[in-house]
Design a protein around this motif. Structure first.
Motif, PDB file in Angstrom:
ATOM      1  N   MET A  75       9.022  56.719  34.970  1.00 45.06           N
ATOM      2  CA  MET A  75       8.046  57.900  34.826  1.00 45.06           C
ATOM      3  C   MET A  75       8.105  58.495  36.379  1.00 45.06           C
ATOM      4  SD  MET A  75       5.861  59.350  33.165  1.00 45.06           S
ATOM      5  CE  MET A  75       4.817  58.518  31.831  1.00 45.06           C
ATOM      6  N   PHE A  76       8.277  57.797  37.310  1.00 37.97           N
ATOM      7  CA  PHE A  76       8.065  58.347  38.752  1.00 37.97           C
ATOM      8  C   PHE A  76       9.277  59.229  38.893  1.00 37.97           C
ATOM      9  CE2 PHE A  76       9.662  58.184  43.236  1.00 37.97           C
ATOM     10  CZ  PHE A  76       8.509  58.460  43.633  1.00 37.97           C
ATOM     11  N   ILE A  77      10.379  59.080  38.318  1.00 37.43           N
ATOM     12  CA  ILE A  77      11.430  60.023  38.373  1.00 37.43           C
ATOM     13  C   ILE A  77      11.188  61.104  37.844  1.00 37.43           C
ATOM     14  CG2 ILE A  77      14.017  60.449  37.970  1.00 37.43           C
ATOM     15  CD1 ILE A  77      14.397  57.354  38.238  1.00 37.43           C
ATOM     16  N   THR A  78      10.615  61.265  36.423  1.00 37.46           N
ATOM     17  CA  THR A  78      10.202  62.292  35.956  1.00 37.46           C
ATOM     18  C   THR A  78       9.302  63.268  36.662  1.00 37.46           C
ATOM     19  OG1 THR A  78      10.661  61.257  33.784  1.00 37.46           O
ATOM     20  CG2 THR A  78       9.359  63.261  33.561  1.00 37.46           C
ATOM     21  N   ILE A  79       8.168  62.384  36.980  1.00 38.64           N
ATOM     22  CA  ILE A  79       7.115  63.237  37.944  1.00 38.64           C
ATOM     23  C   ILE A  79       7.850  63.916  39.073  1.00 38.64           C
ATOM     24  CG2 ILE A  79       4.866  62.977  39.147  1.00 38.64           C
ATOM     25  CD1 ILE A  79       4.249  60.918  37.319  1.00 38.64           C
ATOM     26  N   THR A  80       8.569  63.210  39.812  1.00 35.36           N
ATOM     27  CA  THR A  80       9.231  63.535  40.998  1.00 35.36           C
ATOM     28  C   THR A  80      10.310  64.767  40.758  1.00 35.36           C
ATOM     29  OG1 THR A  80       9.401  61.454  41.942  1.00 35.36           O
ATOM     30  CG2 THR A  80      10.869  63.293  42.729  1.00 35.36           C
ATOM     31  N   ILE A  81      10.910  64.985  39.680  1.00 35.77           N
ATOM     32  CA  ILE A  81      11.541  66.004  39.150  1.00 35.77           C
ATOM     33  C   ILE A  81      10.675  67.127  38.834  1.00 35.77           C
ATOM     34  CG2 ILE A  81      13.008  67.025  37.323  1.00 35.77           C
ATOM     35  CD1 ILE A  81      14.393  64.000  37.146  1.00 35.77           C
ATOM     36  N   TRP A  82       9.428  66.991  38.177  1.00 39.26           N
ATOM     37  CA  TRP A  82       8.723  68.178  37.820  1.00 39.26           C
ATOM     38  C   TRP A  82       7.945  68.723  39.057  1.00 39.26           C
ATOM     39  CZ3 TRP A  82       8.820  71.249  33.870  1.00 39.26           C
ATOM     40  CH2 TRP A  82       9.354  70.767  32.704  1.00 39.26           C
ATOM     41  N   VAL A  83       7.707  67.874  39.979  1.00 38.27           N
ATOM     42  CA  VAL A  83       6.767  68.270  41.163  1.00 38.27           C
ATOM     43  C   VAL A  83       7.926  69.155  42.074  1.00 38.27           C
ATOM     44  CG1 VAL A  83       6.126  67.486  43.457  1.00 38.27           C
ATOM     45  CG2 VAL A  83       5.411  66.474  41.284  1.00 38.27           C
ATOM     46  N   GLY A  84       9.094  68.651  42.001  1.00 33.93           N
ATOM     47  CA  GLY A  84      10.157  69.665  42.761  1.00 33.93           C
ATOM     48  C   GLY A  84      10.286  70.884  41.928  1.00 33.93           C
ATOM     49  N   LEU A  85      10.178  70.918  40.733  1.00 35.55           N
ATOM     50  CA  LEU A  85      10.318  72.088  40.205  1.00 35.55           C
ATOM     51  C   LEU A  85       9.380  73.098  40.183  1.00 35.55           C
ATOM     52  CD1 LEU A  85      12.133  70.912  36.781  1.00 35.55           C
ATOM     53  CD2 LEU A  85      13.099  72.520  38.267  1.00 35.55           C
ATOM     54  N   ALA A  86       8.006  72.361  40.496  1.00 35.94           N
ATOM     55  CA  ALA A  86       6.982  73.021  40.543  1.00 35.94           C
ATOM     56  C   ALA A  86       6.756  73.755  41.957  1.00 35.94           C
ATOM     57  CB  ALA A  86       5.505  72.311  40.318  1.00 35.94           C
ATOM     58  N   ILE A  87       7.296  73.135  42.984  1.00 36.17           N
ATOM     59  CA  ILE A  87       7.379  73.681  44.534  1.00 36.17           C
ATOM     60  C   ILE A  87       8.487  74.835  44.428  1.00 36.17           C
ATOM     61  CG2 ILE A  87       7.912  72.918  46.623  1.00 36.17           C
ATOM     62  CD1 ILE A  87       6.733  70.305  46.399  1.00 36.17           C
ATOM     63  N   PHE A  88       9.435  74.530  43.584  1.00 32.97           N
ATOM     64  CA  PHE A  88      10.315  75.711  43.525  1.00 32.97           C
ATOM     65  C   PHE A  88       9.997  76.887  43.078  1.00 32.97           C
ATOM     66  CE2 PHE A  88      13.873  77.899  41.757  1.00 32.97           C
ATOM     67  CZ  PHE A  88      14.585  78.156  42.909  1.00 32.97           C
ATOM     68  N   ALA A  89       9.251  76.895  41.828  1.00 33.27           N
ATOM     69  CA  ALA A  89       8.671  77.787  41.186  1.00 33.27           C
ATOM     70  C   ALA A  89       7.596  78.424  42.110  1.00 33.27           C
ATOM     71  CB  ALA A  89       8.055  77.472  39.838  1.00 33.27           C
ATOM     72  N   PHE A  90       6.793  77.744  42.484  1.00 35.92           N
ATOM     73  CA  PHE A  90       5.682  78.389  43.682  1.00 35.92           C
ATOM     74  C   PHE A  90       6.491  79.376  44.719  1.00 35.92           C
ATOM     75  CE2 PHE A  90       3.683  78.229  47.655  1.00 35.92           C
ATOM     76  CZ  PHE A  90       2.270  78.739  47.251  1.00 35.92           C
ATOM     77  N   LEU A  91       7.439  78.459  45.369  1.00 33.44           N
ATOM     78  CA  LEU A  91       8.191  79.452  46.407  1.00 33.44           C
ATOM     79  C   LEU A  91       8.931  80.663  45.684  1.00 33.44           C
ATOM     80  CD1 LEU A  91       9.643  76.451  48.528  1.00 33.44           C
ATOM     81  CD2 LEU A  91       7.695  77.956  49.357  1.00 33.44           C
ATOM     82  N   LEU A  92       9.457  80.545  44.580  1.00 34.36           N
ATOM     83  CA  LEU A  92      10.053  81.627  44.129  1.00 34.36           C
ATOM     84  C   LEU A  92       9.028  82.585  43.834  1.00 34.36           C
ATOM     85  CD1 LEU A  92      12.785  82.748  42.707  1.00 34.36           C
ATOM     86  CD2 LEU A  92      12.100  81.946  40.710  1.00 34.36           C
ATOM     87  N   VAL A  93       8.224  82.672  43.259  1.00 32.11           N
ATOM     88  CA  VAL A  93       6.891  83.461  42.832  1.00 32.11           C
ATOM     89  C   VAL A  93       6.434  83.824  44.307  1.00 32.11           C
ATOM     90  CG1 VAL A  93       4.655  83.783  42.112  1.00 32.11           C
ATOM     91  CG2 VAL A  93       6.452  82.614  40.459  1.00 32.11           C
ATOM     92  N   ALA A  94       6.176  83.135  44.957  1.00 32.36           N
ATOM     93  CA  ALA A  94       5.756  83.822  46.411  1.00 32.36           C
ATOM     94  C   ALA A  94       6.645  84.529  47.128  1.00 32.36           C
ATOM     95  CB  ALA A  94       5.199  82.800  47.586  1.00 32.36           C
TER      96      ALA A  94
END
Length: 73
Positions: free
Chosen positions: A1-20
């Protein structure tokens, strides 16, 4: 579960930076935080987004657990 959360958090940060970077018309590696207020807003946005992603991943895993009937022995 930790790996899944880590992957999704990384994707969320990347999406935030992309939109910004798309909204600011500048590449994300050149984003500049010029004042204290923008730093606080950005930090709170990232923390809120990461928390939301973690919550959704955990709830999704829980719903799969419940639908699957729990742990079978």
């Amino acid at each position: 579960m930790f790996i899944t959360i880590t992957i999704w958090v990384g994707l969320a940060i990347f999406a935030f930076l992309l939109v910004a970077s798309l909204l600011g018309h500048t590449p994300f590696w050149n984003l500049q935080l010029t004042n204290q207020e923008s730093i606080v807003k950005t930090a709170l946005t990232l923390v809120g987004g990461v928390g939301a992603v973690a919550y959704l991943v955990i709830k999704y895993g829980y719903s799969l657990f419940v639908v699957g009937g729990g742990v079978r022995r």
